[in-house]
Design a protein around this motif. Structure first.
Motif, PDB file in Angstrom:
ATOM      1  N   ASP A 374       0.818  -1.218   0.000  1.00  0.00           N
ATOM      2  CA  ASP A 374       0.000   0.000   0.000  1.00  0.00           C
ATOM      3  C   ASP A 374       0.851   1.267   0.000  1.00  0.00           C
ATOM      4  O   ASP A 374       0.347   2.346  -0.297  1.00  0.00           O
ATOM      5  N   ALA A 375       2.124   1.148   0.325  1.00  0.00           N
ATOM      6  CA  ALA A 375       2.964   2.342   0.420  1.00  0.00           C
ATOM      7  C   ALA A 375       3.607   2.723  -0.915  1.00  0.00           C
ATOM      8  O   ALA A 375       4.366   3.683  -0.979  1.00  0.00           O
ATOM      9  N   VAL A 376       3.280   1.994  -1.992  1.00  0.00           N
ATOM     10  CA  VAL A 376       4.025   2.206  -3.244  1.00  0.00           C
ATOM     11  C   VAL A 376       3.887   3.628  -3.765  1.00  0.00           C
ATOM     12  O   VAL A 376       4.854   4.248  -4.207  1.00  0.00           O
ATOM     13  N   VAL A 377       2.673   4.205  -3.681  1.00  0.00           N
ATOM     14  CA  VAL A 377       2.463   5.561  -4.193  1.00  0.00           C
ATOM     15  C   VAL A 377       3.317   6.561  -3.429  1.00  0.00           C
ATOM     16  O   VAL A 377       3.869   7.502  -4.006  1.00  0.00           O
ATOM     17  N   LEU A 378       3.457   6.328  -2.124  1.00  0.00           N
ATOM     18  CA  LEU A 378       4.224   7.256  -1.288  1.00  0.00           C
ATOM     19  C   LEU A 378       5.722   7.087  -1.486  1.00  0.00           C
ATOM     20  O   LEU A 378       6.498   8.015  -1.303  1.00  0.00           O
ATOM     21  N   THR A 379       6.142   5.864  -1.871  1.00  0.00           N
ATOM     22  CA  THR A 379       7.563   5.548  -1.946  1.00  0.00           C
ATOM     23  C   THR A 379       8.197   6.038  -3.237  1.00  0.00           C
ATOM     24  O   THR A 379       9.355   6.475  -3.246  1.00  0.00           O
ATOM     25  N   LEU A 380       7.439   5.941  -4.352  1.00  0.00           N
ATOM     26  CA  LEU A 380       8.053   6.150  -5.668  1.00  0.00           C
ATOM     27  C   LEU A 380       8.690   7.519  -5.890  1.00  0.00           C
ATOM     28  O   LEU A 380       9.812   7.575  -6.412  1.00  0.00           O
ATOM     29  N   PRO A 381       8.027   8.650  -5.555  1.00  0.00           N
ATOM     30  CA  PRO A 381       8.648   9.941  -5.893  1.00  0.00           C
ATOM     31  C   PRO A 381      10.048  10.084  -5.318  1.00  0.00           C
ATOM     32  O   PRO A 381      10.972  10.486  -6.031  1.00  0.00           O
ATOM     33  N   GLY A 382      10.225   9.736  -4.042  1.00  0.00           N
ATOM     34  CA  GLY A 382      11.543   9.846  -3.437  1.00  0.00           C
ATOM     35  C   GLY A 382      12.545   8.891  -4.069  1.00  0.00           C
ATOM     36  O   GLY A 382      13.725   9.171  -4.153  1.00  0.00           O
ATOM     37  N   ARG A 383      12.049   7.714  -4.526  1.00  0.00           N
ATOM     38  CA  ARG A 383      12.927   6.694  -5.084  1.00  0.00           C
ATOM     39  C   ARG A 383      13.452   7.090  -6.464  1.00  0.00           C
ATOM     40  O   ARG A 383      14.626   6.952  -6.767  1.00  0.00           O
ATOM     41  N   LEU A 384      12.559   7.613  -7.331  1.00  0.00           N
ATOM     42  CA  LEU A 384      12.965   7.898  -8.709  1.00  0.00           C
ATOM     43  C   LEU A 384      13.532   9.295  -8.891  1.00  0.00           C
ATOM     44  O   LEU A 384      14.342   9.530  -9.769  1.00  0.00           O
ATOM     45  N   ILE A 385      13.037  10.232  -8.086  1.00  0.00           N
ATOM     46  CA  ILE A 385      13.431  11.616  -8.272  1.00  0.00           C
ATOM     47  C   ILE A 385      14.055  12.090  -6.971  1.00  0.00           C
ATOM     48  O   ILE A 385      13.365  12.216  -5.967  1.00  0.00           O
ATOM     49  N   GLY A 386      15.342  12.326  -6.993  1.00  0.00           N
ATOM     50  CA  GLY A 386      16.000  12.698  -5.753  1.00  0.00           C
ATOM     51  C   GLY A 386      15.860  14.182  -5.468  1.00  0.00           C
ATOM     52  O   GLY A 386      15.130  14.916  -6.140  1.00  0.00           O
ATOM     53  N   GLY A 387      16.559  14.633  -4.456  1.00  0.00           N
ATOM     54  CA  GLY A 387      16.682  16.055  -4.174  1.00  0.00           C
ATOM     55  C   GLY A 387      15.399  16.700  -3.700  1.00  0.00           C
ATOM     56  O   GLY A 387      14.441  16.032  -3.279  1.00  0.00           O
ATOM     57  N   THR A 388      15.382  18.027  -3.802  1.00  0.00           N
ATOM     58  CA  THR A 388      14.239  18.789  -3.318  1.00  0.00           C
ATOM     59  C   THR A 388      12.979  18.458  -4.099  1.00  0.00           C
ATOM     60  O   THR A 388      11.890  18.344  -3.534  1.00  0.00           O
ATOM     61  N   LEU A 389      13.140  18.298  -5.432  1.00  0.00           N
ATOM     62  CA  LEU A 389      11.962  18.005  -6.253  1.00  0.00           C
ATOM     63  C   LEU A 389      11.308  16.700  -5.784  1.00  0.00           C
ATOM     64  O   LEU A 389      10.093  16.629  -5.617  1.00  0.00           O
ATOM     65  N   GLY A 390      12.152  15.691  -5.534  1.00  0.00           N
ATOM     66  CA  GLY A 390      11.613  14.425  -5.040  1.00  0.00           C
ATOM     67  C   GLY A 390      10.886  14.608  -3.717  1.00  0.00           C
ATOM     68  O   GLY A 390       9.801  14.058  -3.500  1.00  0.00           O
ATOM     69  N   ASP A 391      11.466  15.425  -2.821  1.00  0.00           N
ATOM     70  CA  ASP A 391      10.825  15.687  -1.534  1.00  0.00           C
ATOM     71  C   ASP A 391       9.484  16.382  -1.716  1.00  0.00           C
ATOM     72  O   ASP A 391       8.501  16.046  -1.059  1.00  0.00           O
ATOM     73  N   LEU A 392       9.472  17.389  -2.628  1.00  0.00           N
ATOM     74  CA  LEU A 392       8.233  18.134  -2.845  1.00  0.00           C
ATOM     75  C   LEU A 392       7.141  17.229  -3.415  1.00  0.00           C
ATOM     76  O   LEU A 392       5.988  17.262  -2.974  1.00  0.00           O
ATOM     77  N   LEU A 393       7.517  16.389  -4.405  1.00  0.00           N
ATOM     78  CA  LEU A 393       6.527  15.487  -4.993  1.00  0.00           C
ATOM     79  C   LEU A 393       6.051  14.472  -3.964  1.00  0.00           C
ATOM     80  O   LEU A 393       4.872  14.127  -3.898  1.00  0.00           O
ATOM     81  N   GLY A 394       7.007  14.013  -3.129  1.00  0.00           N
ATOM     82  CA  GLY A 394       6.633  13.097  -2.053  1.00  0.00           C
ATOM     83  C   GLY A 394       5.635  13.756  -1.114  1.00  0.00           C
ATOM     84  O   GLY A 394       4.648  13.138  -0.686  1.00  0.00           O
ATOM     85  N   ALA A 395       5.872  15.038  -0.796  1.00  0.00           N
ATOM     86  CA  ALA A 395       4.954  15.763   0.075  1.00  0.00           C
ATOM     87  C   ALA A 395       3.582  15.889  -0.589  1.00  0.00           C
ATOM     88  O   ALA A 395       2.548  15.778   0.065  1.00  0.00           O
ATOM     89  N   LEU A 396       3.595  16.083  -1.923  1.00  0.00           N
ATOM     90  CA  LEU A 396       2.320  16.226  -2.641  1.00  0.00           C
ATOM     91  C   LEU A 396       1.501  14.935  -2.572  1.00  0.00           C
ATOM     92  O   LEU A 396       0.299  14.968  -2.271  1.00  0.00           O
ATOM     93  N   VAL A 397       2.132  13.768  -2.824  1.00  0.00           N
ATOM     94  CA  VAL A 397       1.350  12.528  -2.746  1.00  0.00           C
ATOM     95  C   VAL A 397       0.908  12.259  -1.304  1.00  0.00           C
ATOM     96  O   VAL A 397      -0.199  11.742  -1.077  1.00  0.00           O
ATOM     97  N   THR A 398       1.746  12.647  -0.337  1.00  0.00           N
ATOM     98  CA  THR A 398       1.325  12.479   1.053  1.00  0.00           C
ATOM     99  C   THR A 398       0.074  13.311   1.325  1.00  0.00           C
ATOM    100  O   THR A 398      -0.883  12.840   1.949  1.00  0.00           O
ATOM    101  N   ALA A 399       0.102  14.571   0.823  1.00  0.00           N
ATOM    102  CA  ALA A 399      -1.064  15.440   1.000  1.00  0.00           C
ATOM    103  C   ALA A 399      -2.305  14.799   0.376  1.00  0.00           C
ATOM    104  O   ALA A 399      -3.385  14.805   0.966  1.00  0.00           O
ATOM    105  N   GLY A 400      -2.136  14.235  -0.827  1.00  0.00           N
ATOM    106  CA  GLY A 400      -3.265  13.584  -1.488  1.00  0.00           C
ATOM    107  C   GLY A 400      -3.788  12.412  -0.677  1.00  0.00           C
ATOM    108  O   GLY A 400      -5.002  12.222  -0.554  1.00  0.00           O
TER     109      GLY A 400
END
Lengths: 575, 124
Positions: A374-400
């Motif tokens: 169930d955590a796959v959606v939350l895991t992928l952004p940080g895994r594929l896209i590093g750095g701040t952008l990855g963090d921001l996208l990770g925060a966005l899916v968490t918000a969703g």
């Protein structure tokens, strides 16, 4: 994902939800406001609200997780969750709106003129609501754990508290605004990251999923185990371990033999690149080619697929929080048009989870070992896209994800509380407030005590229960004059009893293996026909208990509002 | 009444067709007369037929897919434009089909209701 970004995302969504809820307080004054927002909501906003309320943690997180684990067969879940609205549109939407009922028990009372049927319907609506709420609260715990590293119970309790405050402060009108906002938030939160994920995948030479081997770790991978698991290792492999494996504390290299091993929670295992991914014991090992193929997911795939189709297509109409939304349409015609908009909004959303599931199979296969697919959606952004952008996208899916369980839980809490307040208490605003607490405390207790199953699986069981009880009641009630009180009661009790037993068995004991397990884990294929058959059969042998006012009720359900005809004098309680 | 029947005067109306008293159908429906019931049943039947048509199409298209995949194993492996057929259908094309079906249904259902309203209001 860094904890700061995750926490910020969670707080922002919670704050926005509570604020919009508070804003709604000023305009909701009467009981009618609380229940149905006075029926003055425009179709697009209403459709967005339906979408926002309907797209739960199961849709946002669960589908992608199940697709990652089981493959093509799980594509039927979102298909059924959308198609259910098409069945609802053509068989139920306009007549239900015209019935003037606020809740399912209202409809049962209006159509069958029996308080007994009403009470049985109330109990079922509350049970279905609780069954649906429980996995929402559980996945809240999972999200907060992934985003901020808190223990699982913290997220579960936090969401229950926020939903209680939200429902108590605003009632239904503010919920409509919150829900509409949350549909668009959820769509954005899946759609924007997936664009970046696909770009990253292309830059990675677009690896495919057609191979004849089960997933392997693409690179040296460190896996943190969150709960005690038993995993199957396919071939001997030398790993680095820190923690407990097979009951013994380890720190350093260890050769895992082929076969089953137990790994204790908080153990960290590092696999070399190219090693086959050990699967947690209750997930099947499939080669990528098998995974792509339909009818290869679980045992008895043909039966499971048809049962799932039946449960989802027919269960949607019987969910308490779905129906309450239709009363916020001004008339039957608007109810239909709203439903078509809902089909479009859901279709747009459900294009996305399959992409996450497939990308997760390539880039996050360790979830098959931890069991937390169930955590796959939350895991992928940080895994594929590093750095701040990855963090921001990770925060966005968490918000969703937060939006997903907040909105569904709020909607469910409102409808369950409405039913409890009206049918088990005296009605009115004060009862509604006490009922709200009851509506959330029971599923909270369940979420904290019952073992965690895949969120989409539990939600699937709620659909099966709804399809086995309310679907026959609604369809026969709307289209068949000869439905009798005795028939409706018998059908509800048989359908609810059979499906309820299967659900309880699956959740508490875990389904047994083999055919019996498949029949219990996906009960709809036998419980829905049984419920229909009993409801029709008993109605036919008790023709004397056809309600006296059935002709007037049929006029009310089916004539367009523009015609001046006598629709009877029935009004729902508390209106 | 007793005795010889009274004399009755029989005349022909001026118009060619006999004139019915103007009684709106809505009143027939309100009073639940046989005629009113016939009108109501025709409305419910036409809406039910429409609903069941959509359900049948849905049943054949959607319900037929697993059976098709089961009976024709080659289809499970089939690819269209590089994408597996099952994924293309179930994760993509099926959603616009749902919307189209829904849109068509709403048009037809509203037409049925308009026809019914005209029929019922005509005699007013």
């Amino acid at each position: 994902m860094s904890t700061a970004y995750g926490l910020t995302a969670v707080s922002l969504v919670v704050a926005a939800t509570v604020l919009i809820g508070m804003f709604g307080l000023r305009i909701s004054r009467t009981t009618s406001d609380f229940y149905v927002a006075s029926r003055t909501v425009s179709p697009l906003r209403n459709a967005s609200a339906i979408g926002g309320e309907y797209l739960s943690a199961a849709s946002f997180l669960g589908i992608a997780g199940l697709i990652l684990a089981y493959g093509a067969d799980m594509l039927w879940l979102p298909v059924g969750w959308t198609g259910g609205y098409l069945v609802l549109l053509v068989l139920v939407s306009a007549p239900l709106r015209r019935s003037g009922a606020y809740t399912l028990p209202d409809f049962a009372e209006a159509r069958l003129e029996s308080m007994t049927v009403r009470r049985v319907t109330s109990v079922l609506a509350v049970l279905i609501g609780w069954l649906y709420l429980m996995p929402q609260l559980q996945s809240a715990g999972l999200v907060l754990r992934t985003a901020a590293g808190t223990p699982v119970w913290v997220g579960t309790v936090l969401v229950a508290v926020v939903v209680t405050i939200n429902v108590l402060s605003g009632g239904m009108r503010s919920i409509t605004m919150v829900q509409a906002f949350q549909y668009w938030l959820k769509l954005t939160a899946l759609a924007v990251p997936v664009l970046f994920l696909l770009i990253a995948w292309r830059q990675d030479a677009a690896p495919g999923l057609g191979g004849d081997a089960p997933p392997t770790f693409p690179e040296r991978t460190t896996v943190s185990i969150g709960t005690d698991v038993t995993v199957r290792v396919p071939a001997p492999v030398t790993v680095e371990v820190r923690g407990r494996v097979d009951g013994a504390g380890r720190a350093g290299p260890l050769t895992l033999t082929a076969g089953e091993h137990t790994v204790a929670r908080d153990t960290v295992v590092t696999f070399p690149a190219g090693a086959a991914v050990p699967h947690v014991a209750d997930l099947p090992v499939r080669t990528d080619a098998e995974w792509l193929r339909p009818l290869a997911g679980r045992e008895y795939p043909m039966y499971a697929t048809y049962s799932l189709i039946l449960a989802t297509f027919l269960g949607t109409m019987g969910l308490p929080h779905v129906l309450v939304r239709f009363y916020t349409n001004p008339d039957g015609r608007a109810a239909r048009r709203t439903t078509v908009l809902v089909l479009g909004l859901l279709g747009a959303f459900y294009l996305l989870p399959a992409l996450y599931g497939a990308l997760g199979r390539i880039y996050a296969p360790e979830l098959l070992m931890t069991g937390r697919t169930d955590a796959v959606v939350l895991t992928l952004p940080g895994r594929l896209i590093g750095g701040t952008l990855g963090d921001l996208l990770g925060a966005l899916v968490t918000a969703g994800a937060v939006a997903a369980f907040l909105s569904t839980s709020s909607g469910l809490a409102v409808s369950v509380a409405g039913v409890i307040a009206q049918d088990l208490m005296h009605g009115g605003v004060r009862s509604f407030r006490v009922a709200t607490l009851l509506a959330l405390l029971v599923p909270l207790g369940l979420a904290l005590s019952v073992r965690a199953l895949a969120v989409a699986d539990v939600v699937g069981l709620a659909f099966a229960l709804a399809a086995s009880t309310f679907c026959p009641l609604l369809v026969l009630g709307i289209w068949w004059r000869r439905l009798t009180v005795a028939g409706a009661l018998a059908g509800l009790i048989v359908g609810g009893g059979l499906a309820g037993t299967a659900v309880a068995w699956t959740i508490i004991g875990g389904p047994p293996g083999g055919l019996a397990g498949a029949l219990l884990a996906q009960p709809a294929a036998w419980t829905v026909p049984a419920a229909f058959a009993v409801m029709i059969g008993v109605s036919l042998i008790t023709p004397r208990s056809v309600p006296a006012g059935v002709a007037r009720t049929m006029v009310r359900l089916h004539t367009p509002e523009t015609l001046a005809v006598d629709r009877g004098t029935w009004h729902p309680k508390g209106a | 009444m007793s005795g010889r029947p009274q004399r009755v005067l029989v005349t022909s109306p001026r118009t060619r067709a006999a004139r019915r008293p103007r009684r709106p159908v809505t009143r027939e429906i309100d009073e639940q007369t046989g005629l009113g019931e016939v009108y109501m049943r025709s409305l419910i039947r036409s809406q039910l037929r429409l609903g069941l048509t959509v359900c049948t199409v849905l049943g054949v298209l959607v319900g037929g897919l697993p059976l098709l995949f089961g009976l024709v194993p080659e289809l499970r492996e089939a690819r269209v434009g590089g994408l597996p057929l099952a994924w293309l259908l179930l994760a993509g094309l099926i959603y616009p089909m749902f919307v189209l079906c829904g849109w068509w249904y709403v048009r037809q259902a509203e037409r049925n209701e308009r026809d019914f309203a005209e029929l019922v209001d005509r005699d007013r």
